[in-house]
Design a protein around this motif. Structure first.
Motif, mmCIF file in Angstrom:
data_model
loop_
_atom_site.group_PDB
_atom_site.id
_atom_site.type_symbol
_atom_site.label_atom_id
_atom_site.label_comp_id
_atom_site.label_asym_id
_atom_site.label_seq_id
_atom_site.Cartn_x
_atom_site.Cartn_y
_atom_site.Cartn_z
ATOM 1 N N PHE A 69 -0.515 7.236 1.627
ATOM 2 C CA PHE A 69 -0.302 6.110 2.536
ATOM 3 C C PHE A 69 0.084 6.600 3.935
ATOM 4 O O PHE A 69 -0.349 6.027 4.949
ATOM 5 C CB PHE A 69 0.782 5.177 1.979
ATOM 6 C CG PHE A 69 0.254 4.195 0.966
ATOM 7 C CD1 PHE A 69 -0.250 2.972 1.359
ATOM 8 C CD2 PHE A 69 0.245 4.506 -0.382
ATOM 9 C CE1 PHE A 69 -0.749 2.071 0.436
ATOM 10 C CE2 PHE A 69 -0.244 3.622 -1.319
ATOM 11 C CZ PHE A 69 -0.752 2.398 -0.917
ATOM 12 N N GLU A 70 0.872 7.658 4.012
ATOM 13 C CA GLU A 70 1.251 8.200 5.319
ATOM 14 C C GLU A 70 0.025 8.695 6.081
ATOM 15 O O GLU A 70 -0.124 8.446 7.287
ATOM 16 C CB GLU A 70 2.253 9.346 5.136
ATOM 17 C CG GLU A 70 3.617 8.885 4.651
ATOM 18 C CD GLU A 70 4.549 10.059 4.383
ATOM 19 O OE1 GLU A 70 4.120 11.224 4.649
ATOM 20 O OE2 GLU A 70 5.674 9.836 3.908
ATOM 21 N N SER B 2 2.663 8.435 -1.967
ATOM 22 C CA SER B 2 3.384 8.205 -0.711
ATOM 23 C C SER B 2 2.731 8.967 0.435
ATOM 24 O O SER B 2 2.568 8.443 1.548
ATOM 25 C CB SER B 2 4.854 8.631 -0.857
ATOM 26 O OG SER B 2 5.512 7.835 -1.812
ATOM 27 N N GLU B 3 2.353 10.192 0.181
ATOM 28 C CA GLU B 3 1.681 10.983 1.214
ATOM 29 C C GLU B 3 0.318 10.385 1.569
ATOM 30 O O GLU B 3 -0.096 10.386 2.734
ATOM 31 C CB GLU B 3 1.503 12.423 0.719
ATOM 32 C CG GLU B 3 0.825 13.325 1.731
ATOM 33 C CD GLU B 3 0.653 14.737 1.198
ATOM 34 O OE1 GLU B 3 -0.516 15.200 1.146
ATOM 35 O OE2 GLU B 3 1.665 15.364 0.813
ATOM 36 N N ASN C 217 2.955 0.635 -10.190
ATOM 37 C CA ASN C 217 3.094 2.044 -9.842
ATOM 38 C C ASN C 217 1.697 2.626 -9.661
ATOM 39 O O ASN C 217 0.692 1.932 -9.846
ATOM 40 C CB ASN C 217 3.866 2.804 -10.930
ATOM 41 C CG ASN C 217 3.183 2.701 -12.297
ATOM 42 O OD1 ASN C 217 1.977 2.491 -12.401
ATOM 43 N ND2 ASN C 217 3.967 2.847 -13.359
ATOM 44 N N ARG D 207 7.667 -1.741 -0.684
ATOM 45 C CA ARG D 207 8.544 -0.972 0.209
ATOM 46 C C ARG D 207 8.475 0.523 -0.082
ATOM 47 O O ARG D 207 8.528 1.357 0.834
ATOM 48 C CB ARG D 207 9.984 -1.470 0.074
ATOM 49 C CG ARG D 207 10.251 -2.791 0.787
ATOM 50 C CD ARG D 207 11.736 -3.094 0.830
ATOM 51 N NE ARG D 207 12.281 -3.332 -0.504
ATOM 52 C CZ ARG D 207 12.361 -4.529 -1.074
ATOM 53 N NH1 ARG D 207 11.913 -5.599 -0.426
ATOM 54 N NH2 ARG D 207 12.887 -4.665 -2.274
ATOM 55 N N LYS D 208 8.344 0.880 -1.337
ATOM 56 C CA LYS D 208 8.322 2.293 -1.712
ATOM 57 C C LYS D 208 7.150 3.025 -1.072
ATOM 58 O O LYS D 208 7.289 4.174 -0.616
ATOM 59 C CB LYS D 208 8.266 2.410 -3.235
ATOM 60 C CG LYS D 208 8.231 3.847 -3.740
ATOM 61 C CD LYS D 208 8.237 3.894 -5.254
ATOM 62 C CE LYS D 208 8.201 5.342 -5.757
ATOM 63 N NZ LYS D 208 8.219 5.409 -7.249
ATOM 64 N N TYR D 209 5.985 2.366 -1.001
ATOM 65 C CA TYR D 209 4.783 3.037 -0.502
ATOM 66 C C TYR D 209 4.334 2.529 0.869
ATOM 67 O O TYR D 209 3.309 2.986 1.379
ATOM 68 C CB TYR D 209 3.641 2.869 -1.509
ATOM 69 C CG TYR D 209 3.912 3.566 -2.821
ATOM 70 C CD1 TYR D 209 3.786 4.948 -2.937
ATOM 71 C CD2 TYR D 209 4.310 2.840 -3.937
ATOM 72 C CE1 TYR D 209 4.036 5.589 -4.130
ATOM 73 C CE2 TYR D 209 4.561 3.476 -5.149
ATOM 74 C CZ TYR D 209 4.430 4.852 -5.237
ATOM 75 O OH TYR D 209 4.688 5.498 -6.424
ATOM 76 N N ASN D 210 5.069 1.576 1.424
ATOM 77 C CA ASN D 210 4.714 1.024 2.735
ATOM 78 C C ASN D 210 3.307 0.409 2.703
ATOM 79 O O ASN D 210 2.461 0.672 3.563
ATOM 80 C CB ASN D 210 4.798 2.105 3.821
ATOM 81 C CG ASN D 210 4.810 1.502 5.222
ATOM 82 O OD1 ASN D 210 5.089 0.310 5.402
ATOM 83 N ND2 ASN D 210 4.488 2.313 6.217
ATOM 84 N N GLN E 56 -6.674 9.573 -5.768
ATOM 85 C CA GLN E 56 -6.163 9.716 -4.403
ATOM 86 C C GLN E 56 -7.198 10.381 -3.513
ATOM 87 O O GLN E 56 -7.407 9.972 -2.363
ATOM 88 C CB GLN E 56 -4.869 10.543 -4.456
ATOM 89 C CG GLN E 56 -4.224 10.786 -3.109
ATOM 90 C CD GLN E 56 -2.865 11.449 -3.260
ATOM 91 O OE1 GLN E 56 -2.128 11.167 -4.199
ATOM 92 N NE2 GLN E 56 -2.541 12.348 -2.335
ATOM 93 N N ASN F 114 0.464 12.196 -5.318
ATOM 94 C CA ASN F 114 1.393 11.978 -4.208
ATOM 95 C C ASN F 114 0.940 10.742 -3.423
ATOM 96 O O ASN F 114 0.400 10.840 -2.319
ATOM 97 C CB ASN F 114 1.454 13.208 -3.299
ATOM 98 C CG ASN F 114 2.682 13.178 -2.403
ATOM 99 O OD1 ASN F 114 3.236 12.119 -2.136
ATOM 100 N ND2 ASN F 114 3.099 14.356 -1.931
#
Length: 729
Positions: A386-387, A383-384, A373, A462-465, A339, A381
């Motif tokens: 990708f944000e 998801s963070e 995954n 969808r989970k991670y956009n 990451q 993290n």
């Protein structure tokens, strides 16, 4: 005349012989004979017990029967002898057939296709049949011939004409088991051939492909092996279509078990035979069937193919134009990527003055390949992550595929449901060794397997956009030996076609590295990685042939390989800056990609030097302005590929092939002629008809001629814009 009337019991009587005038005239007295004497005299002449009174009739019938049998035997032997003589000694009254100007010589098997008093194609048909074996006719007309060779097979050639286009349908049918059907065509001394496939070591034209043996014409990757043939395949994107600059194209039927060979840059041969990887069913009859299409020019015959042969091209839902893709593939190995690596890579690009665009995360992000995954240890993290990237303006594209390694949870789940391609017995998955281990391939002929795969990937997205996906693999060369699928595949390349159709259902599907009859799906073709070299073998010189051949196969949208070529990153998970050794090569690569709809970086320009970075930054800015401000309004109406050969603009005659095949057009109004050799600053360029301008000169250039352009410095590129005459009156 004597009359005898007997009534009642017969008694012995005297029967007078009737006298006649003749007897009386001769003075002869009639003799009186009793009935008893008459019987005695008759019996003395003919005794039924001693003589067969039917003998004469029997003798006559016997003689007739003998004659009839002799005649039947004679006719039988005459017919047999006649048939044998016909088969053995019969030759056609005419040794060749003519379809207008085109001629087929029965004795030499030579097909000479002529158009407008010129020989445009010359081939030798039926090389599996000795020329000493004569055929016999099964049909003959002005537009069709049919020939049969006893115990070998039949050949049919049928002509049809549509306006200026002539079509010759050629069909061979084999009658023997384990037979081969072979037709060969000369490239011609003055013609160039295109089409076929997108090879990793792409050379142009086709006659420069060096194939030392017959190779199955199936989709193949440079990193996979066709069983029995090694890496010597015909590319990841492929069509059974070959185009000649003489105005001829050949299209081979998709269900034929096709092998292709190219001999000494002189001829191309098509062989049909049932051998690995083609699977023969009980009812399959071996055929070699193809069409030869002829028109007045290469551009005319190609337009016919686009309208009548290829699937209609559709526009991608996500239209990348003037965009730049930044990939981590040359930064760190996918299995080592973290990451932190991704976030630092994105920030490094922004800090050097480039705009956020598309960030590509290569495969290797998952805990086990096949599970959708992020490895939790390397991506604590995700998801963070990708944000953060989205807030900074990045769109994120992940690279994945349809393999599942044996240690993946998906592999176990797929086994229980029968979702993988099976081994020859059809009992267990057929395992394949590939870039990231050993695994199984999704059976794309099975609807339930496709639905399972698509749903898992859509949930992951969808989970991670996630914005986009690029799908690797899918080439038929990855199929295990003797593979079994839910639906049998006559042509292994159909696996590629079905694979691309399947992944198209995934939300965010943008690009794919393979293709077969998939022009209508609106996906980008991701080109294979190249080496950092000037050479034509997987180097800079292979880029233009690859892109132009892709357009010939009617694939309009593509993502190029990374600028400067790919540097193989070792799987040692060490963060060592890899030095790029040839700045000039890197810059020329940048300048060429400026005119592609998408540019792609992995080796970062500032890693070479500040001057290289400044030149790259200049051209990246030009790239965005050129496409977004100038051509974007025209793109929806393009009937041809945006990047296309110069000769598609019209008839190009008496021009050096090197000049034509090392330049390209952007739409109909820009000609680009990159520098492709080290230490050079000049080159030749052909301009189609019209008036053209160039930033390298203040004067206008008249088209329809070849020019020599000098003074092409390292930070410049030779390109020409078509001038509207109305604006310069």
């Amino acid at each position: 005349m004597a009359t005898i009337v007997i009534e009642g019991p017969i008694e012995e009587q005297d029967i007078p012989l009737e006298t006649t005038p003749k007897n009386e005239a001769n003075g002869i007295e009639p003799e009186t004979v009793t009935e008893k004497e008459l019987k005695e005299r008759t019996q003395a002449i003919v005794n039924p017990e001693q003589v067969d009174i039917a003998f004469p009739i029997k003798q006559l019938r016997f003689r007739r029967e003998i004659k009839l049998k002799i005649m039947v035997l004679f006719l039988f032997f005459a017919i047999v002898t006649g048939v044998v003589c016909i088969y053995k000694f019969f030759e056609p009254d005419s040794l060749y057939f003519e379809f207008g100007e085109t001629k087929f010589d029965v004795e030499s098997h030579m097909l000479e296709v002529r158009y407008n008093d010129q020989t445009v194609l010359l081939g030798t048909l039926g090389q599996q049949i000795s020329k000493d074996v004569n055929p016999y006719y099964c049909h003959n007309s002005k537009t069709e011939i049919c020939l049969r060779w006893i115990n070998l097979g039949s050949l049919t050639i049928k002509q049809s004409v549509f306006e200026s286009t002539e079509i010759y349908h050629v069909t061979w049918i084999a009658w023997k088991q384990n037979q081969q059907l072979v037709d060969c065509y000369s490239f011609g001394d003055n013609y160039s051939w295109y089409g076929g496939g997108i090879l990793p070591d792409q050379l142009w034209p086709v006659q420069h492909w060096n194939k030392s043996q017959y190779v199955p014409f199936i989709t193949s990757s440079s990193s996979s092996v066709i069983s029995g043939y090694g890496h010597d395949g015909y590319g990841s994107v492929q069509e059974r279509y070959f185009l000649s600059s003489s105005g001829v194209q050949i299209i081979i039927k998709s269900t034929n078990p096709l092998f292709v060979n190219i001999f000494n840059q002189s001829q191309i041969c098509f062989k049909s035979m049932y051998s690995n990887p083609y699977l023969k069913s009980m009812n399959n009859q071996l055929e070699l069937q193809y069409s030869i299409i002829v028109d007045k020019s290469v551009s005319s015959v190609y337009k016919y193919a686009k309208s009548n042969i290829f699937p209609e091209t559709s526009t991608p839902q996500e239209f990348l134009i003037g965009d730049v893709i930044w990939s981590l593939q040359d930064v760190i190995h996918g299995d080592c990527m973290t990451q932190t690596d991704i976030l630092n890579f994105a920030d490094d690009i922004l800090s050097h003055g480039y705009n956020a665009s598309i960030l590509e995360i290569p495969e290797g992000f998952a805990s086990n390949y096949g599970d959708f995954n992020f490895d939790h240890e390397r991506f604590p993290n995700a998801s963070e992550m990708f944000e953060v990237l989205h807030r900074k303006g990045w769109k994120v594209m992940l690279v994945t595929g349809i393999f599942a390694n044996t240690d993946a949870n998906a592999f176990i789940e797929g086994i229980s449901q029968g979702y993988w391609v099976q081994d020859p017995r059809g009992e267990v998955p057929g395992l394949v060794q590939w870039d990231y281990g050993i695994g199984a391939l999704l059976d794309v002929t099975y609807d339930n397997a496709i639905m399972w795969f698509v749903n898992r990937l859509n949930n992951f997205r969808r989970k991670y956009n996630i914005d986009y996906f690029t799908f690797k693999y899918g080439q038929a060369s990855y199929l295990p030996f003797g593979f079994k699928t839910k639906i049998n595949l006559a042509n292994p390349s159909d696996f590629t076609r079905l694979y691309v159709e399947a992944i198209k259902q995934v939300d965010g599907c943008l690009a794919v590295t393979s293709g077969y009859q998939n022009q209508d799906l609106g996906l980008y073709s991701q080109l294979e990685s190249l080496h950092p070299t000037w050479l034509p073998l997987k180097g800079l010189k292979s880029v233009i042939p690859t892109v132009l051949n892709l357009s010939i196969l009617n694939y309009h949208y593509f993502i190029p390989s990374t600028i400067g070529g790919t540097i193989n990153v070792a799987k040692n998970c060490s963060h060592i800056d890899i030095k790029y050794s040839d700045p000039e090569l890197y810059i020329r690569w940048v300048e060429m990609q400026v005119f592609f709809p998408v540019m792609k970086f992995s080796v970062l320009p500032w890693k070479l030097s500040d001057s290289v970075d400044n030149i790259a930054k200049k051209w990246v800015k030009f790239h965005g302005n050129y496409f977004k401000n100038k051509n974007v309004q025209q793109l929806d109406s393009f009937e041809e590929a945006l990047i296309k050969p110069v000769w598609l603009s019209g008839d190009v005659k008496n021009v050096e092939s090197d000049v034509i095949e090392t330049s390209f057009m952007v739409g109909d109004s820009t000609v680009v002629a990159p520098i492709l050799n080290a230490k050079e600053n000049s080159r030749k360029v052909y301009l189609p008809e019209g008036k053209w301008s160039s930033p390298l000169s203040s004067k206008l250039f008249q088209g329809g001629q070849t020019l020599t352009i000098t003074g092409i410095n390292t930070d410049s590129i030779a390109y020409f814009e078509l001038i509207d005459d109305e604006l310069h009156k």
